[in-house]
Design a protein around this motif. Sequence first.
Motif, PDB file in Angstrom:
ATOM      1  N   SER A   1     -63.367  48.325  20.746  1.00  0.00           N
ATOM      2  CA  SER A   1     -64.832  48.331  20.645  1.00  0.00           C
ATOM      3  C   SER A   1     -65.335  49.641  20.044  1.00  0.00           C
ATOM      4  CB  SER A   1     -65.459  48.095  22.022  1.00  0.00           C
ATOM      5  OG  SER A   1     -65.108  49.129  22.927  1.00  0.00           O
ATOM      6  N   ALA A   2     -64.727  50.775  20.421  1.00  0.00           N
ATOM      7  CA  ALA A   2     -65.136  52.060  19.841  1.00  0.00           C
ATOM      8  C   ALA A   2     -64.889  52.066  18.336  1.00  0.00           C
ATOM      9  CB  ALA A   2     -64.371  53.197  20.511  1.00  0.00           C
ATOM     10  N   ARG A   3     -63.757  51.498  17.933  1.00  0.00           N
ATOM     11  CA  ARG A   3     -63.455  51.448  16.508  1.00  0.00           C
ATOM     12  C   ARG A   3     -64.436  50.541  15.774  1.00  0.00           C
ATOM     13  NH1 ARG A   3     -58.588  50.770  17.144  1.00  0.00           N
ATOM     14  NH2 ARG A   3     -58.436  48.498  17.079  1.00  0.00           N
ATOM     15  N   ALA A   4     -64.798  49.420  16.392  1.00  0.00           N
ATOM     16  CA  ALA A   4     -65.751  48.507  15.769  1.00  0.00           C
ATOM     17  C   ALA A   4     -67.122  49.167  15.596  1.00  0.00           C
ATOM     18  CB  ALA A   4     -65.879  47.234  16.607  1.00  0.00           C
ATOM     19  N   ILE A   5     -67.539  49.956  16.574  1.00  0.00           N
ATOM     20  CA  ILE A   5     -68.839  50.636  16.480  1.00  0.00           C
ATOM     21  C   ILE A   5     -68.811  51.703  15.393  1.00  0.00           C
ATOM     22  CG2 ILE A   5     -70.461  52.123  17.723  1.00  0.00           C
ATOM     23  CD1 ILE A   5     -69.552  50.574  20.281  1.00  0.00           C
TER      24      ILE A   5
ATOM     25  N   GLY B   1     -84.722  46.629  22.346  1.00  0.00           N
ATOM     26  CA  GLY B   1     -85.061  47.965  22.814  1.00  0.00           C
ATOM     27  C   GLY B   1     -84.276  48.416  24.018  1.00  0.00           C
ATOM     28  N   THR B   2     -83.383  47.574  24.525  1.00  0.00           N
ATOM     29  CA  THR B   2     -82.613  47.943  25.710  1.00  0.00           C
ATOM     30  C   THR B   2     -81.822  49.228  25.481  1.00  0.00           C
ATOM     31  OG1 THR B   2     -82.433  45.634  26.400  1.00  0.00           O
ATOM     32  CG2 THR B   2     -80.804  47.167  27.286  1.00  0.00           C
ATOM     33  N   LEU B   3     -81.285  49.389  24.284  1.00  0.00           N
ATOM     34  CA  LEU B   3     -80.471  50.577  24.012  1.00  0.00           C
ATOM     35  C   LEU B   3     -81.306  51.845  23.811  1.00  0.00           C
ATOM     36  CD1 LEU B   3     -77.699  49.178  21.631  1.00  0.00           C
ATOM     37  CD2 LEU B   3     -77.457  49.896  23.999  1.00  0.00           C
TER      38      LEU B   3
ATOM     39  N   GLU C   1     -70.867  50.944  23.305  1.00  0.00           N
ATOM     40  CA  GLU C   1     -69.575  50.724  23.954  1.00  0.00           C
ATOM     41  C   GLU C   1     -69.755  50.251  25.387  1.00  0.00           C
ATOM     42  OE1 GLU C   1     -66.837  53.987  23.685  1.00  0.00           O
ATOM     43  OE2 GLU C   1     -67.400  54.379  21.602  1.00  0.00           O
ATOM     44  N   ALA C   2     -70.667  50.885  26.116  1.00  0.00           N
ATOM     45  CA  ALA C   2     -70.908  50.470  27.506  1.00  0.00           C
ATOM     46  C   ALA C   2     -71.400  49.032  27.565  1.00  0.00           C
ATOM     47  CB  ALA C   2     -71.918  51.411  28.152  1.00  0.00           C
ATOM     48  N   LEU C   3     -72.281  48.662  26.642  1.00  0.00           N
ATOM     49  CA  LEU C   3     -72.796  47.295  26.610  1.00  0.00           C
ATOM     50  C   LEU C   3     -71.674  46.303  26.301  1.00  0.00           C
ATOM     51  CD1 LEU C   3     -75.103  45.233  26.603  1.00  0.00           C
ATOM     52  CD2 LEU C   3     -75.503  45.815  24.190  1.00  0.00           C
ATOM     53  N   LEU C   4     -70.844  46.611  25.316  1.00  0.00           N
ATOM     54  CA  LEU C   4     -69.767  45.700  24.939  1.00  0.00           C
ATOM     55  C   LEU C   4     -68.738  45.544  26.053  1.00  0.00           C
ATOM     56  CD1 LEU C   4     -69.188  46.777  21.227  1.00  0.00           C
ATOM     57  CD2 LEU C   4     -70.261  44.685  22.053  1.00  0.00           C
ATOM     58  N   ARG C   5     -68.365  46.642  26.697  1.00  0.00           N
ATOM     59  CA  ARG C   5     -67.398  46.535  27.799  1.00  0.00           C
ATOM     60  C   ARG C   5     -67.955  45.691  28.938  1.00  0.00           C
ATOM     61  NH1 ARG C   5     -66.549  52.084  26.750  1.00  0.00           N
ATOM     62  NH2 ARG C   5     -67.845  52.643  28.552  1.00  0.00           N
ATOM     63  N   SER C   6     -69.217  45.910  29.251  1.00  0.00           N
ATOM     64  CA  SER C   6     -69.838  45.148  30.337  1.00  0.00           C
ATOM     65  C   SER C   6     -69.841  43.657  30.036  1.00  0.00           C
ATOM     66  CB  SER C   6     -71.266  45.651  30.570  1.00  0.00           C
ATOM     67  OG  SER C   6     -71.934  44.838  31.513  1.00  0.00           O
ATOM     68  N   GLU C   7     -70.218  43.302  28.814  1.00  0.00           N
ATOM     69  CA  GLU C   7     -70.298  41.876  28.476  1.00  0.00           C
ATOM     70  C   GLU C   7     -68.914  41.254  28.297  1.00  0.00           C
ATOM     71  OE1 GLU C   7     -72.891  39.986  28.677  1.00  0.00           O
ATOM     72  OE2 GLU C   7     -73.954  41.775  29.370  1.00  0.00           O
ATOM     73  N   ALA C   8     -67.952  42.016  27.808  1.00  0.00           N
ATOM     74  CA  ALA C   8     -66.586  41.485  27.689  1.00  0.00           C
ATOM     75  C   ALA C   8     -66.003  41.198  29.067  1.00  0.00           C
ATOM     76  CB  ALA C   8     -65.707  42.467  26.928  1.00  0.00           C
ATOM     77  N   ASP C   9     -66.228  42.102  30.023  1.00  0.00           N
ATOM     78  CA  ASP C   9     -65.759  41.867  31.395  1.00  0.00           C
ATOM     79  C   ASP C   9     -66.463  40.662  32.007  1.00  0.00           C
ATOM     80  OD1 ASP C   9     -63.880  43.881  31.491  1.00  0.00           O
ATOM     81  OD2 ASP C   9     -65.257  45.363  32.338  1.00  0.00           O
ATOM     82  N   ALA C  10     -67.771  40.565  31.763  1.00  0.00           N
ATOM     83  CA  ALA C  10     -68.522  39.434  32.325  1.00  0.00           C
ATOM     84  C   ALA C  10     -68.027  38.114  31.745  1.00  0.00           C
ATOM     85  CB  ALA C  10     -70.014  39.617  32.054  1.00  0.00           C
ATOM     86  N   ALA C  11     -67.752  38.087  30.432  1.00  0.00           N
ATOM     87  CA  ALA C  11     -67.248  36.863  29.808  1.00  0.00           C
ATOM     88  C   ALA C  11     -65.879  36.495  30.365  1.00  0.00           C
ATOM     89  CB  ALA C  11     -67.171  37.050  28.288  1.00  0.00           C
ATOM     90  N   ALA C  12     -65.009  37.495  30.538  1.00  0.00           N
ATOM     91  CA  ALA C  12     -63.675  37.229  31.092  1.00  0.00           C
ATOM     92  C   ALA C  12     -63.781  36.676  32.506  1.00  0.00           C
ATOM     93  CB  ALA C  12     -62.845  38.504  31.079  1.00  0.00           C
TER      94      ALA C  12
END
Length: 643
Positions: free
Chosen positions: A431-435, A327-329, A385-396
């Motif tokens: 990520s936008a394309r994947a969504i 439900g976060t989104l 997209e915002a969620l994916l960018r945030s987690e990709a940066d955190a993983a990096a």
Amino acid sequence: MVGRETGLETALIGLRDTLTGVRLPIDLPGTAEQRSAAADLVRQLDDYVLPRLATIDAPLLAVVGGSTGAGKSTLVNSLVGRRVTAPGVIRPTTRSPVLVHHGSDASWFTGARVLPGLARSSGASNDTRSLQLVTDDGIPPGLAILDAPDIDSVVADNRKLAAQLLAAADLWLFVTSAARYADAVPWDFLLAAADRSAAVAVVLDRIPPRAMAEVPAHLGRLMGERGLGRSPLFAVPETDVDAEGLLPTAAIQPIRSWLARLAADQASRSAVVHQTLDGAIAAVARRTPEVAQALDEQTSTLDQLRAEVDAAYAEAVRTVGVQTADGTLLRGEVLARWQEFVGTGEFFRAMEQKISWLRDRITAVIKGEPDGVGDLKVAVSSGLEALLRSEADAAAERADASWRANAAGRQLLGRSGQDLSRAAPDFADRSARAIRDWQGAVLDLVADTGMAKRSRARFMALGVNGVGAALMIVVFAQTGGITGAEVGIAGGTTVIAQRVLEAVFGDQAVRRLATTAKDELDARVAALMSDELLRYHRLLDEAVGDPELAGRLRAAVEGVERELASAGSAAASAASGASAVPTAAPALPGPPPALDAQLARPAIDPPRVRQVPYEGGQLLGGDDRDIVDAELVEETDEPGGLR
């Protein structure tokens, strides 16, 4: 054995070929030494072991090596009886090595049988990559003498060449001086010779006459303590050379006589060759597993680095998976656009007051396709997209930090040429394309799902986009993780979406659709993060090399040891097992008494030299230093080595 490849040769060639593939790209403790060891083992096999094994009857190669200023070239010239190699006046002496051989033995050395990496020349040169060949019939057939550069030269190429030449020798004629015999560098070489059971004779040169009784005895004791007690030790007094730069006959006669016996006696020559060859093979068999262990350490280190970045991105995939189901989104823009899609705020207030109105409201919704579904899809895309960018940066950041805490990781990051601490520059577009692709897959999913005739009418009234949007809302709240004040609104949002879908597909179909859509989303997120992870994996893959190489090295060593054992040669006892290497070489032949009476001809013709005249223990010319003829210091039964 000449020209015929044996089983042992085949095994050694296989080992050599495997060693050439060794790469140790990560600098770990001891890595530099093992890189050098791998290269040394290949050179040892190429320069000495394989050529000598294939031509066991080739002339004995005695390499004269030693410290700077020890008098190596002077000794070689004096042994030959003429100036064949130029002693260096200015240090360091930069010149090509000189190999002196009998004319009948020329074919053994003009080709690439030994030291194939050195070009052959007939004249003096300063090129350390060439080998000057000198023919002199004063050297007997079956013996060749090679004058090597200084082992402690300030020129690195000279040091490397000296080590290479000594490793290619059947016999080390190691020259040191009374002033330098206790230095560390000569002993490093002598201990290496003892370690691989090489045949060694030591010439202690330039001994002050009054020290002839003490210095050789001390060196003899040191040799005995270090595994060289059976190696001959020759003592040469400090004396003047003649006009041609040659030592007096008496000063070098014991060395000449000893070499003469080796050259004339096939059995003695063969014993020296086999001793050194067997020791060299044993050393290769013993040292190769250490290289394999270094490869294992490289693999283990790279595996650890791989596991760390894998864990960093696995956590990103897990986090996205949780937040797209709890439900976060369903907050902010997504919630607002959903409300606009299904109705107004008054509808939700009415629903809260009287839940029985729900069915009627759904019926009203499906009579047509409300406005706002496009805005809802955009809001869903933006949130994801915002969620994916945030987690990709955190993983990096996690992956980069874990590698920077490790010396090997820092080396790889330094080679990357890019900033891996953040998501790749094109991640937002990917990520936008994947969504978008996922949303399209959701629409295809609902469009392909079978339904009853009445349900299809409702579906057509609501539209593919409307049903797909409702399914996305259900996907985002599968685990019901919303708490606090959002429960009423977001929870109601999910209920509405659930009821819309149930009205079209039925309860069981809705659950199946939601699960399928969520799995599809998770798979696309995993693929997206895998592409990010590949930035790290590429660095690892460039460094990892052949993961099976260590095992093949060990198998190659086992093959060599099996051949040695089956051959029953002297090398079998030296090389059976990686650690079973003798600590002391068998005794080399000593100089026989009355040598000239025993040999039909002198193996080395008497040198054409003028001995420095002296009478009554005094040099003519007034110098009152005692002159003591060179003496061979032989082993005694007393403790402490040589006397």
